[in-house]
Each structure stands twice: as C-alpha cells, then as structure tokens.
Design a protein around this motif. Structure first.
Motif, PDB file in Angstrom:
ATOM      1  N   LEU A  57      -7.202  18.629 -53.721  1.00  0.00           N
ATOM      2  CA  LEU A  57      -7.787  18.740 -52.387  1.00  0.00           C
ATOM      3  C   LEU A  57      -8.255  20.168 -52.104  1.00  0.00           C
ATOM      4  O   LEU A  57      -9.293  20.396 -51.469  1.00  0.00           O
ATOM      5  CB  LEU A  57      -6.758  18.316 -51.335  1.00  0.00           C
ATOM      6  CG  LEU A  57      -6.355  16.830 -51.353  1.00  0.00           C
ATOM      7  CD1 LEU A  57      -5.183  16.602 -50.401  1.00  0.00           C
ATOM      8  CD2 LEU A  57      -7.538  15.944 -50.957  1.00  0.00           C
ATOM      9  N   TYR A  58      -7.490  21.128 -52.612  1.00  0.00           N
ATOM     10  CA  TYR A  58      -7.806  22.546 -52.417  1.00  0.00           C
ATOM     11  C   TYR A  58      -9.080  22.923 -53.170  1.00  0.00           C
ATOM     12  O   TYR A  58      -9.989  23.558 -52.613  1.00  0.00           O
ATOM     13  CB  TYR A  58      -6.608  23.362 -52.899  1.00  0.00           C
ATOM     14  CG  TYR A  58      -6.757  24.863 -52.833  1.00  0.00           C
ATOM     15  CD1 TYR A  58      -7.434  25.487 -51.797  1.00  0.00           C
ATOM     16  CD2 TYR A  58      -6.169  25.673 -53.805  1.00  0.00           C
ATOM     17  CE1 TYR A  58      -7.529  26.857 -51.724  1.00  0.00           C
ATOM     18  CE2 TYR A  58      -6.261  27.045 -53.742  1.00  0.00           C
ATOM     19  CZ  TYR A  58      -6.945  27.641 -52.708  1.00  0.00           C
ATOM     20  OH  TYR A  58      -7.045  28.996 -52.644  1.00  0.00           O
ATOM     21  N   ALA A  87     -11.468  20.976 -54.220  1.00  0.00           N
ATOM     22  CA  ALA A  87     -12.624  20.279 -53.647  1.00  0.00           C
ATOM     23  C   ALA A  87     -12.982  20.799 -52.257  1.00  0.00           C
ATOM     24  O   ALA A  87     -13.956  20.338 -51.651  1.00  0.00           O
ATOM     25  CB  ALA A  87     -12.345  18.781 -53.576  1.00  0.00           C
ATOM     26  N   ARG A  88     -12.191  21.741 -51.754  1.00  0.00           N
ATOM     27  CA  ARG A  88     -12.402  22.344 -50.426  1.00  0.00           C
ATOM     28  C   ARG A  88     -12.206  21.348 -49.294  1.00  0.00           C
ATOM     29  O   ARG A  88     -12.889  21.395 -48.281  1.00  0.00           O
ATOM     30  CB  ARG A  88     -13.792  22.994 -50.340  1.00  0.00           C
ATOM     31  CG  ARG A  88     -13.978  24.169 -51.278  1.00  0.00           C
ATOM     32  CD  ARG A  88     -15.335  24.813 -51.111  1.00  0.00           C
ATOM     33  NE  ARG A  88     -15.476  25.994 -51.946  1.00  0.00           N
ATOM     34  CZ  ARG A  88     -16.578  26.744 -52.013  1.00  0.00           C
ATOM     35  NH1 ARG A  88     -17.641  26.416 -51.287  1.00  0.00           N
ATOM     36  NH2 ARG A  88     -16.632  27.791 -52.796  1.00  0.00           N
ATOM     37  N   TRP A  89     -11.256  20.440 -49.486  1.00  0.00           N
ATOM     38  CA  TRP A  89     -10.938  19.482 -48.442  1.00  0.00           C
ATOM     39  C   TRP A  89      -9.642  19.839 -47.716  1.00  0.00           C
ATOM     40  O   TRP A  89      -9.368  19.296 -46.654  1.00  0.00           O
ATOM     41  CB  TRP A  89     -10.796  18.077 -49.049  1.00  0.00           C
ATOM     42  CG  TRP A  89     -12.078  17.537 -49.614  1.00  0.00           C
ATOM     43  CD1 TRP A  89     -13.346  17.879 -49.235  1.00  0.00           C
ATOM     44  CD2 TRP A  89     -12.224  16.572 -50.653  1.00  0.00           C
ATOM     45  NE1 TRP A  89     -14.272  17.187 -49.973  1.00  0.00           N
ATOM     46  CE2 TRP A  89     -13.620  16.372 -50.845  1.00  0.00           C
ATOM     47  CE3 TRP A  89     -11.331  15.849 -51.429  1.00  0.00           C
ATOM     48  CZ2 TRP A  89     -14.115  15.494 -51.799  1.00  0.00           C
ATOM     49  CZ3 TRP A  89     -11.836  14.961 -52.385  1.00  0.00           C
ATOM     50  CH2 TRP A  89     -13.208  14.792 -52.557  1.00  0.00           C
ATOM     51  N   PHE A  90      -8.863  20.716 -48.305  1.00  0.00           N
ATOM     52  CA  PHE A  90      -7.575  21.092 -47.712  1.00  0.00           C
ATOM     53  C   PHE A  90      -7.173  22.449 -48.264  1.00  0.00           C
ATOM     54  O   PHE A  90      -7.240  22.674 -49.477  1.00  0.00           O
ATOM     55  CB  PHE A  90      -6.510  20.051 -48.057  1.00  0.00           C
ATOM     56  CG  PHE A  90      -5.134  20.370 -47.525  1.00  0.00           C
ATOM     57  CD1 PHE A  90      -4.878  20.316 -46.168  1.00  0.00           C
ATOM     58  CD2 PHE A  90      -4.106  20.726 -48.396  1.00  0.00           C
ATOM     59  CE1 PHE A  90      -3.614  20.608 -45.683  1.00  0.00           C
ATOM     60  CE2 PHE A  90      -2.842  21.019 -47.914  1.00  0.00           C
ATOM     61  CZ  PHE A  90      -2.596  20.955 -46.548  1.00  0.00           C
ATOM     62  N   SER A  91      -6.777  23.357 -47.407  1.00  0.00           N
ATOM     63  CA  SER A  91      -6.469  24.725 -47.837  1.00  0.00           C
ATOM     64  C   SER A  91      -4.991  25.065 -47.705  1.00  0.00           C
ATOM     65  O   SER A  91      -4.625  26.228 -47.589  1.00  0.00           O
ATOM     66  CB  SER A  91      -7.301  25.729 -47.032  1.00  0.00           C
ATOM     67  OG  SER A  91      -7.041  25.580 -45.635  1.00  0.00           O
ATOM     68  N   GLN A 144     -20.791  22.971 -55.482  1.00  0.00           N
ATOM     69  CA  GLN A 144     -19.871  22.127 -54.730  1.00  0.00           C
ATOM     70  C   GLN A 144     -19.656  20.774 -55.403  1.00  0.00           C
ATOM     71  O   GLN A 144     -18.564  20.212 -55.344  1.00  0.00           O
ATOM     72  CB  GLN A 144     -20.385  21.926 -53.300  1.00  0.00           C
ATOM     73  CG  GLN A 144     -19.478  21.087 -52.421  1.00  0.00           C
ATOM     74  CD  GLN A 144     -18.073  21.644 -52.328  1.00  0.00           C
ATOM     75  OE1 GLN A 144     -17.877  22.850 -52.183  1.00  0.00           O
ATOM     76  NE2 GLN A 144     -17.057  20.775 -52.400  1.00  0.00           N
ATOM     77  N   THR A 160     -16.095  19.229 -56.331  1.00  0.00           N
ATOM     78  CA  THR A 160     -15.678  17.916 -55.846  1.00  0.00           C
ATOM     79  C   THR A 160     -15.185  17.036 -56.989  1.00  0.00           C
ATOM     80  O   THR A 160     -14.126  16.405 -56.899  1.00  0.00           O
ATOM     81  CB  THR A 160     -16.837  17.219 -55.117  1.00  0.00           C
ATOM     82  OG1 THR A 160     -17.234  18.014 -53.992  1.00  0.00           O
ATOM     83  CG2 THR A 160     -16.418  15.839 -54.635  1.00  0.00           C
ATOM     84  N   GLY A 164     -11.914  18.369 -58.284  1.00  0.00           N
ATOM     85  CA  GLY A 164     -10.840  18.047 -57.345  1.00  0.00           C
ATOM     86  C   GLY A 164     -10.410  16.597 -57.442  1.00  0.00           C
ATOM     87  O   GLY A 164      -9.212  16.284 -57.432  1.00  0.00           O
TER      88      GLY A 164
END
Length: 230
Positions: free
Chosen positions: A101-102, A104-108, A203, A207, A210
């Motif tokens: 998730l991190y 893929a930039r969906w959760f940090s 990106q 993705t 991720g």
C-alpha cells in the motif's frame, strides 16, 4: 508456501521505485565524486566503487537479518508460546500488505515506523560523515555498511520476514536476497541510467509493484492463518 529467498529477491525488485526514492540521490551523489584513475577508464572505476558500496550495504542487510532472526528465536524461548512462528508470519504478511500500500502510494503508515528508525540513524550517520571523502574502495565498502542502516519502511517490513524465519542463518539469507533484489535499481542509478530512474518513478510501475507486494502479503497471511487453524 513458506517465506522463500526467491520471494525476498522479488520483493527487492518490486520495491525498486521506493529504493530509488530513498537512496537514489545518495548513490548518484556518491557516483559523481568517484575519483578518476589514469590507469583505467572512468566507467571501470565507477563500477568498482559501486560494487564496493553495494557490497557493504548487503553486509549490513545480512547482519540485520541475522540479528532480527536471533531476537525472534530468543522471544520464542522466552515466552514459550506454541506456534509462535506462525504468529510472526501473520505479522510478516500484514507488514508486506502495508508495504505494498505504501509503495503504491495508497497508504503512508510505514512513515511512522521510518520515523522511529530515524532516532537510531542519528547515532549512525556521523560515522558515515567521518568516512568522507569516499576516495578508496575500503571507504566505499564502509560507507555501504553504514548507509545500509538508513531508515526504510521496506527494509523494516522485510526484517519481519527475517524474524519469522526462526533461524539466524535463514534470516541473514532472507535479507541478503532482498538486498540482491534492490541491487539493479541502486547499482544502475550509480552509473547514471536516467531512463531506468524515470521508469522506476512511474506511477503505473509503483501501482503494479504495490499490488504484487500486497499479493505476497495476503498469501503469507492466509497460509499462516490456515496453519494456526489446524
């Protein structure tokens, strides 16, 4: 499926974009200050220094894996809980999902863990500063050993795999395999392949990487859960 060395290498490869973001600037700066030698082409000198630096980094990863696995073994003996490795594998699976998730930039959320690692880095970083300038191969190796401890959520996630291995040698090999997976991104960054750098930052690549990491995490978690249910 157990946590395998092949999977660890693939995680390193798929996390290449994150590795470039964390260390690409450092490695690029290091490469630009490599001394030239009249006896050999500059590219040969650069390759030697990059191999020395990354070799030191892999040594640190293997050491961290051995330490983590040793702590896991000690924890198992201390608490005397049946199937404690299964619980650790559940943790490893969840950490891998969070890492996916991190990336893929969906959760940090892993930034919180990295922030904790920065406290330790404050004590290690001055050692690296004293090595500068990196004008010899031994210095480059030492620099890699120091900067191998740079706070990184992906590394911390892989350390849970090392802990879950339940064996010091296996833990070291797991982290070494992961380090080998990261090698293409950082090594080729060091010799200034800008096209690769741009591709890693795309990106869509982030993705896909991720999602693959999330898949690894779900499979690890599911197998561990099934073992716990038996």
């Amino acid at each position: 499926m157990d946590l395998s060395l092949t999977a660890a290498i693939l995680v390193g490869l798929m996390g290449a974009g994150h590795c470039f973001g964390m260390c690409g600037g450092l490695v690029g700066a290091f490469s630009s200050h490599i001394p030239s030698r009249r006896a050999e082409p500059l590219l040969v000198t650069q390759l030697k220094f990059q191999l020395a630096y990354n070799g030191g980094r892999l040594i640190s990863y293997a050491a961290a894996g051995a330490i983590a696995a040793g702590l896991g073994q000690g924890l198992g003996q201390l608490i005397a809980v049946d199937d404690y490795l299964v619980y650790l594998r559940l943790l490893a699976g969840m950490m891998m999902i969070l890492t996916g998730l991190y990336i893929a930039r969906w959760f940090s959320g892993l930034l919180v863990i990295e922030a904790g690692g920065k406290r330790l880095w404050r004590y290690i970083q001055p050692i690296g500063q004293r090595i500068l300038p990196l004008d010899t191969l031994p210095k480059a190796t030492m620099a890699g050993m120091v900067w191998g401890w740079l706070p990184c959520g992906l590394v911390y996630s892989m350390l849970t795999w090392a802990i879950a291995s339940g064996d010091v040698a296996q833990g070291a090999l797991t982290m070494l395999a992961f380090g080998l997976g990261t090698l293409p991104a950082l090594f080729f960054t060091g010799v200034a392949t800008q096209r690769l750098a741009r591709w890693l930052q795309n990106q869509s690549v982030k993705t896909i990487s991720g999602l693959l990491l999330i898949g690894f995490g779900v499979q690890t978690w599911y197998v561990a859960y099934q073992q716990l249910s038996l």
